[in-house]
Design a protein around this motif. Structure first.
Motif, PDB file in Angstrom:
ATOM      1  N   LEU A  29       0.833  -1.201   0.000  1.00 17.53           N
ATOM      2  CA  LEU A  29       0.000   0.000   0.000  1.00 17.53           C
ATOM      3  C   LEU A  29       0.867   1.251   0.000  1.00 17.53           C
ATOM      4  O   LEU A  29       0.593   2.208  -0.738  1.00 17.53           O
ATOM      5  CB  LEU A  29      -0.928   0.011   1.215  1.00 17.53           C
ATOM      6  N   LEU A  30       1.918   1.247   0.809  1.00 17.35           N
ATOM      7  CA  LEU A  30       2.797   2.410   0.867  1.00 17.35           C
ATOM      8  C   LEU A  30       3.439   2.665  -0.495  1.00 17.35           C
ATOM      9  O   LEU A  30       3.527   3.811  -0.950  1.00 17.35           O
ATOM     10  CB  LEU A  30       3.874   2.200   1.935  1.00 17.35           C
ATOM     11  N   ARG A  31       3.878   1.595  -1.149  1.00 17.26           N
ATOM     12  CA  ARG A  31       4.495   1.761  -2.465  1.00 17.26           C
ATOM     13  C   ARG A  31       3.491   2.339  -3.455  1.00 17.26           C
ATOM     14  O   ARG A  31       3.838   3.181  -4.295  1.00 17.26           O
ATOM     15  CB  ARG A  31       5.037   0.419  -2.949  1.00 17.26           C
ATOM     16  N   TYR A  32       2.234   1.882  -3.368  1.00 20.00           N
ATOM     17  CA  TYR A  32       1.196   2.429  -4.247  1.00 20.00           C
ATOM     18  C   TYR A  32       0.961   3.909  -3.967  1.00 20.00           C
ATOM     19  O   TYR A  32       0.910   4.734  -4.894  1.00 20.00           O
ATOM     20  CB  TYR A  32      -0.097   1.653  -4.062  1.00 20.00           C
ATOM     21  N   ALA A  61       6.012  -0.816   9.337  1.00 18.19           N
ATOM     22  CA  ALA A  61       5.421  -0.617   8.007  1.00 18.19           C
ATOM     23  C   ALA A  61       4.021  -0.022   8.102  1.00 18.19           C
ATOM     24  O   ALA A  61       3.624   0.784   7.249  1.00 18.19           O
ATOM     25  CB  ALA A  61       5.368  -1.952   7.261  1.00 18.19           C
ATOM     26  N   HIS A  62       3.284  -0.385   9.145  1.00 24.97           N
ATOM     27  CA  HIS A  62       1.930   0.145   9.319  1.00 24.97           C
ATOM     28  C   HIS A  62       1.994   1.623   9.711  1.00 24.97           C
ATOM     29  O   HIS A  62       1.185   2.428   9.245  1.00 24.97           O
ATOM     30  CB  HIS A  62       1.181  -0.654  10.379  1.00 24.97           C
ATOM     31  N   MET A  63       2.970   1.960  10.561  1.00 25.89           N
ATOM     32  CA  MET A  63       3.122   3.362  10.943  1.00 25.89           C
ATOM     33  C   MET A  63       3.601   4.204   9.766  1.00 25.89           C
ATOM     34  O   MET A  63       3.237   5.372   9.630  1.00 25.89           O
ATOM     35  CB  MET A  63       4.093   3.485  12.115  1.00 25.89           C
ATOM     36  N   ARG A  67       2.008   7.717   8.587  1.00 24.76           N
ATOM     37  CA  ARG A  67       2.828   8.931   8.427  1.00 24.76           C
ATOM     38  C   ARG A  67       2.761   9.448   6.997  1.00 24.76           C
ATOM     39  O   ARG A  67       2.723  10.659   6.768  1.00 24.76           O
ATOM     40  CB  ARG A  67       4.269   8.653   8.821  1.00 24.76           C
ATOM     41  N   HIS A  68       2.741   8.537   6.030  1.00 24.66           N
ATOM     42  CA  HIS A  68       2.679   8.980   4.635  1.00 24.66           C
ATOM     43  C   HIS A  68       1.346   9.668   4.353  1.00 24.66           C
ATOM     44  O   HIS A  68       1.302  10.677   3.638  1.00 24.66           O
ATOM     45  CB  HIS A  68       2.884   7.800   3.687  1.00 24.66           C
ATOM     46  N   LEU A  69       0.264   9.145   4.900  1.00 24.42           N
ATOM     47  CA  LEU A  69      -1.039   9.777   4.724  1.00 24.42           C
ATOM     48  C   LEU A  69      -1.050  11.177   5.331  1.00 24.42           C
ATOM     49  O   LEU A  69      -1.587  12.121   4.738  1.00 24.42           O
ATOM     50  CB  LEU A  69      -2.133   8.916   5.358  1.00 24.42           C
ATOM     51  N   ALA A  70      -0.447  11.300   6.508  1.00 23.32           N
ATOM     52  CA  ALA A  70      -0.356  12.620   7.144  1.00 23.32           C
ATOM     53  C   ALA A  70       0.470  13.572   6.281  1.00 23.32           C
ATOM     54  O   ALA A  70       0.144  14.754   6.145  1.00 23.32           O
ATOM     55  CB  ALA A  70       0.257  12.494   8.533  1.00 23.32           C
ATOM     56  N   GLY A  71       1.535  13.031   5.688  1.00 24.00           N
ATOM     57  CA  GLY A  71       2.370  13.846   4.812  1.00 24.00           C
ATOM     58  C   GLY A  71       1.616  14.296   3.568  1.00 24.00           C
ATOM     59  O   GLY A  71       1.781  15.423   3.103  1.00 24.00           O
ATOM     60  N   MET A  72       0.771  13.419   3.014  1.00 27.93           N
ATOM     61  CA  MET A  72      -0.020  13.791   1.845  1.00 27.93           C
ATOM     62  C   MET A  72      -0.974  14.930   2.190  1.00 27.93           C
ATOM     63  O   MET A  72      -1.153  15.863   1.407  1.00 27.93           O
ATOM     64  CB  MET A  72      -0.814  12.575   1.344  1.00 27.93           C
ATOM     65  N   ALA A  73      -1.593  14.853   3.374  1.00 27.18           N
ATOM     66  CA  ALA A  73      -2.496  15.927   3.809  1.00 27.18           C
ATOM     67  C   ALA A  73      -1.737  17.236   3.967  1.00 27.18           C
ATOM     68  O   ALA A  73      -2.224  18.303   3.589  1.00 27.18           O
ATOM     69  CB  ALA A  73      -3.176  15.536   5.117  1.00 27.18           C
ATOM     70  N   ALA A  74      -0.526  17.153   4.515  1.00 28.38           N
ATOM     71  CA  ALA A  74       0.275  18.356   4.732  1.00 28.38           C
ATOM     72  C   ALA A  74       0.686  18.997   3.408  1.00 28.38           C
ATOM     73  O   ALA A  74       0.887  20.211   3.336  1.00 28.38           O
ATOM     74  CB  ALA A  74       1.519  18.012   5.549  1.00 28.38           C
ATOM     75  N   LYS A  75       0.784  18.185   2.353  1.00 29.08           N
ATOM     76  CA  LYS A  75       1.221  18.697   1.050  1.00 29.08           C
ATOM     77  C   LYS A  75       0.050  19.090   0.157  1.00 29.08           C
ATOM     78  O   LYS A  75       0.243  19.401  -1.018  1.00 29.08           O
ATOM     79  CB  LYS A  75       2.085  17.650   0.350  1.00 29.08           C
TER      80      LYS A  75
END
Length: 290
Positions: A29-32, A61-63, A67-75
């Motif tokens: 999922l993270l890679r996607y 990997a779950h965290m 964190r990536h989702l939070a980063g997407m929101a921040a961007k």
């Protein structure tokens, strides 16, 4: 080797990730997520599995996904978190907004191809409404089946044989399960048509699909984003192509080796091993909550 350019999407919908369980394919999922740049991301329920959450099992990997989702929101990505049955505790926070992140129970998107109504879909589940203890028991049994499936696929991989999806095979062969899926799809389409919507998008049943269904009020396109336990699928929307079903297994780019060299360390990934209190503080900062 450089990373390929991110695919730009107007809307991306994922559901049934079940973070915090053994069946979750968090690395995939993270890679996607790293391969796309959506204007709007809809998390359509059961993203974090609160039912089966355990302090003893929360891999880095779950965290990294969180964190990536939070980063997407921040961007700048607008993220709508729609609650499901496995994360139903969040329903009390429906209407809450944290920067670009909002928590809701349902969502209506007005898109060029037509209005799309999105919700998780557990409201149609009779077991959920009348026998919640049975639904929870079934959830634990499903998790055990996923563990067994991983063991079987490990053995098949060693033998050079293709992987199998045990739970999908069971559902495909049990008439009552097939009938349940069909009833679920038709019910969602009928309610959407009665409300004048062109599309309806759900999750919950782990059956990725795009199909047009006839109702007494007209035709409706039924969408289901599938899951990241068995199918590894998502829904993607662009004004040029409309709604498309994404399958990780069919994406050749995702099966290429990761770039051997990166210009700098991935700080987001490295931070996933930080203490919980520090992680929470960072996440709140990233989504602009003071």
């Amino acid at each position: 080797m450089k990373r390929p350019a991110k695919r730009r999407l107007e809307v991306c919908v994922i559901s049934d990730v079940h973070l915090g369980t053994y069946g979750c394919h968090a690395p995939e999922l993270l890679r996607y997520l790293k391969s796309i740049r959506p204007r709007t991301l809809v998390l359509n329920g059961d993203i974090v599995d609160i039912w089966q959450f355990s302090k003893s099992y929360w891999p880095a990997a779950h965290m990294r996904v969180v964190r990536h989702l939070a980063g997407m929101a921040a961007k700048g990505t607008r993220i709508h978190y729609l609650t499901g049955n496995h994360d139903e505790l969040l329903r009390k926070f429906a209407g809450t907004r944290l920067g670009a992140l909002s928590i809701e129970n349902k969502l209506l998107l007005d898109l060029p191809h037509g209005q799309t109504w999105l919700f998780h879909g557990d409201v149609f589940d009779v077991t959920m409404r009348h026998s919640r203890w049975l639904a929870r028991l079934g959830s634990h049994g499903y998790d055990l089946l996923i563990l067994l499936n991983r063991l079987v696929n490990w053995g098949l991989h060693r033998l050079g044989r293709p992987r199998v999806a045990l739970s999908k095979a069971v559902k495909d062969r049990v008439k009552s399960a097939v009938s349940l899926v069909s009833d679920f799809e038709q019910t969602a389409a009928t309610i959407a048509a009665d409300r004048g919507y062109r599309y309806v998008a759900c999750g919950h049943i782990h059956c990725p699909e795009i199909k047009t269904l006839a109702t007494s009020a007209g035709q409706v396109t039924y969408l289901n984003s599938g899951d990241w336990v068995e199918n590894l699928t998502a829904l993607e929307y662009t004004s040029a192509a409309g709604w498309q079903l994404y399958r990780y297994q069919d994406d050749e780019a995702q099966h290429q080796p990761e770039p051997a060299e990166t210009p700098e360390p991935d700080e987001t990934d490295a931070a996933a091993d930080a203490p919980a209190a520090e992680l929470l503080a960072d996440l709140l900062r990233e989504i602009s909550m003071k």
